[in-house]
Design an enzyme around this catalytic site. Structure first.
Site, PDB file in Angstrom:
ATOM      1  N   HIS A 137       0.800  -1.233   0.000  1.00  0.00           N
ATOM      2  CA  HIS A 137       0.000   0.000   0.000  1.00  0.00           C
ATOM      3  C   HIS A 137       0.831   1.280   0.000  1.00  0.00           C
ATOM      4  CE1 HIS A 137      -3.628  -2.283   0.512  1.00  0.00           C
ATOM      5  NE2 HIS A 137      -3.303  -2.723   1.720  1.00  0.00           N
ATOM      6  N   ASP A 261      -4.095 -12.478   4.575  1.00  0.00           N
ATOM      7  CA  ASP A 261      -5.385 -12.018   5.102  1.00  0.00           C
ATOM      8  C   ASP A 261      -6.542 -12.460   4.214  1.00  0.00           C
ATOM      9  OD1 ASP A 261      -4.581 -10.340   3.077  1.00  0.00           O
ATOM     10  OD2 ASP A 261      -4.653  -8.496   4.256  1.00  0.00           O
TER      11      ASP A 261
END
EC number: 3.5.1.98
Length: 429
Positions: A137, A261
């Protein structure tokens, strides 16, 4: 077909000792757990193990702005109250807190991915693994989503010195926005991200309509998914799209971000993938027999992260692991079953067959817009960065030398590498 893949694995114990804060979901301790599980299965005996160099600020600034790198270098928990404007400017705060040894943490995980890319470039290995990396990110001038330095972009830039085209694949539950944004205007990197999209799920980007611009048009591929996708749906879609991508784009190297995740039961995730389903994607990419850089990423149920990345280390080594977890320093975290595999999740699968079919057709249609793999006039390869050597004569004996620096110059008694795979042994011949 290669006879046997040579695997390089990067790890530094210091990376797992930082602490984001009591209520923060990111727990770097998961990296220590993963490493000890890898050791307990004796996988280290089948790989070359390296401690990465700490990336220098000049290396980090190959992508990030110099002012942002310098700020990360100097900010500490004790001084942050003096830099409130800068904290806002660089998006440091609740999601991306300032903590002790923040910059060193970034240097180590980024150094691992850069080193991995260099070993691949120099044909010293076929597959390079850095589970501490994959922080997808981070942006050029700011932190985002628990990520400060985008090691993936830095690794890809390194690979581009030797390869005309690099393919980036992301199976984290969150969209790989930082990597996509970095290469949105070029055809030399194709980014493919499979992620949850909708309901303002972070980072709220990654619609199928985001396809790249200018020279990069059609070279960004997004596969937006809904809650509850299962192994069968995910792996079928993944294999269909990735096989067509590789056939069309013909990359020279692949970077695979394996965010855990996307597993069932993740603290921040919403998919139903088992470890077997997640690992099947890794196995599929490995079978293309292209230079492969594998990183970690998200993953917030730490015992499952350790399980997943250990299984995937085994997959990359063509080694099936017994389900019963061997004794190791973190065995108590795997109670009460002490088993490697986890069950599938039970979230309702909101991805209908027609929805997945529509997404697949959209992606394949965009791939058809690429006439052929872009050709690049390859220039002379720029050198790897000069890394200054440690000069004993210039060292102030009163200054404390950090453990990492000492380790580079002393043959340790407590290393866990054996025989030919011990790459930290000093050459005394």
């Amino acid at each position: 077909m290669r006879s046997k893949d040579r695997i390089a694995y990067f790890y530094d114990g210091d990376v797992g000792s930082v602490y984001f804060g009591a209520k923060h979901p990111m727990k770097p301790h998961r990296l220590c757990m993963t490493h000890h599980l890898v050791l307990s299965y004796d996988l280290h005996k089948k790989m070359e193990i390296y401690r990465p160099h700490k990336a220098y600020p000049v290396e980090l600034a190959q992508f990030h702005s110099t002012d942002y790198v310098e700020f990360l270098h100097r900010i500490t928990p004790d001084t942050q109250h003096l830099f409130l404007n800068e904290l806002t400017k660089y998006n440091l705060g609740e999601d991306c807190p300032v903590f002790d040894n923040l910059f060193e943490f970034c240097q180590i995980y980024a150094g691992g991915t850069i080193d991995a890319a260099r070993r691949l470039n120099n044909q010293l290995c076929d597959i390079a693994i850095n589970w501490a990396g994959g922080l997808h990110h981070a942006k050029k001038c700011e932190a985002s989503g628990f990520c400060y330095i985008n090691d993936l972009v830095l690794g890809i830039l390194e690979l581009l010195k030797y390869h005309a085209r690099v393919l980036y694949i992301d199976i984290d539950v969150h969209h790989g926005d930082g990597v996509e944004e970095a290469f949105y205007f070029t055809d030399r990197v194709m980014t493919v991200s499979f992620h949850k999209y909708g309901d303002l799920f972070f980072p709220a980007t990654g619609d199928a309509k985001e396809i790249g611009e200018r020279e990069g048009k059609f070279y960004a591929i997004n596969v937006p998914l809904k809650d509850g996708i299962d192994d069968l749906s995910f792996t079928r879609l993944f294999k269909t799209i990735i096989s067509k991508v590789v056939e069309t784009y013909q990359p020279g190297a692949i970077v695979l971000q394996c965010g855990a995740d996307s597993l069932a039961g993740d603290r921040l995730g919403c998919f139903n993938l088992s470890i077997d389903g997640h690992a099947e994607c890794v196995n599929f990419v490995k079978r293309f027999n292209l230079p492969l850089l594998v990183t970690g990423g998200g993953g917030y149920t730490k015992e499952n992260v350790a399980r997943c990345w250990t299984v995937e280390t085994g997959v990359l080594l063509d080694t099936e692991l017994p389900n019963e977890i061997p004794e190791n320093d973190y065995i108590k975290y795997f109670a009460p079953e002490f088993s490697l595999k986890i069950p599938n999740g039970h979230i309702e699968n909101l991805n209908s067959k027609s929805y997945l079919s529509t997404i697949k057709m959209q992606v394949l249609e965009n791939l058809r817009c690429i006439q052929h793999a872009p050709s690049v006039q390859m220039q002379e390869v720029p050198p790897d960065f000069y890394i200054p050597d440690f000069d004993e004569d210039e060292q102030n004996p009163d200054e404390r030398i950090d453990q990492h620096t000492q380790d580079k110059h002393i043959q340790r008694d407590d290393e866990y590498y054996e025989a030919d795979n011990d790459n930290d042994q000093m050459d005394v011949s």
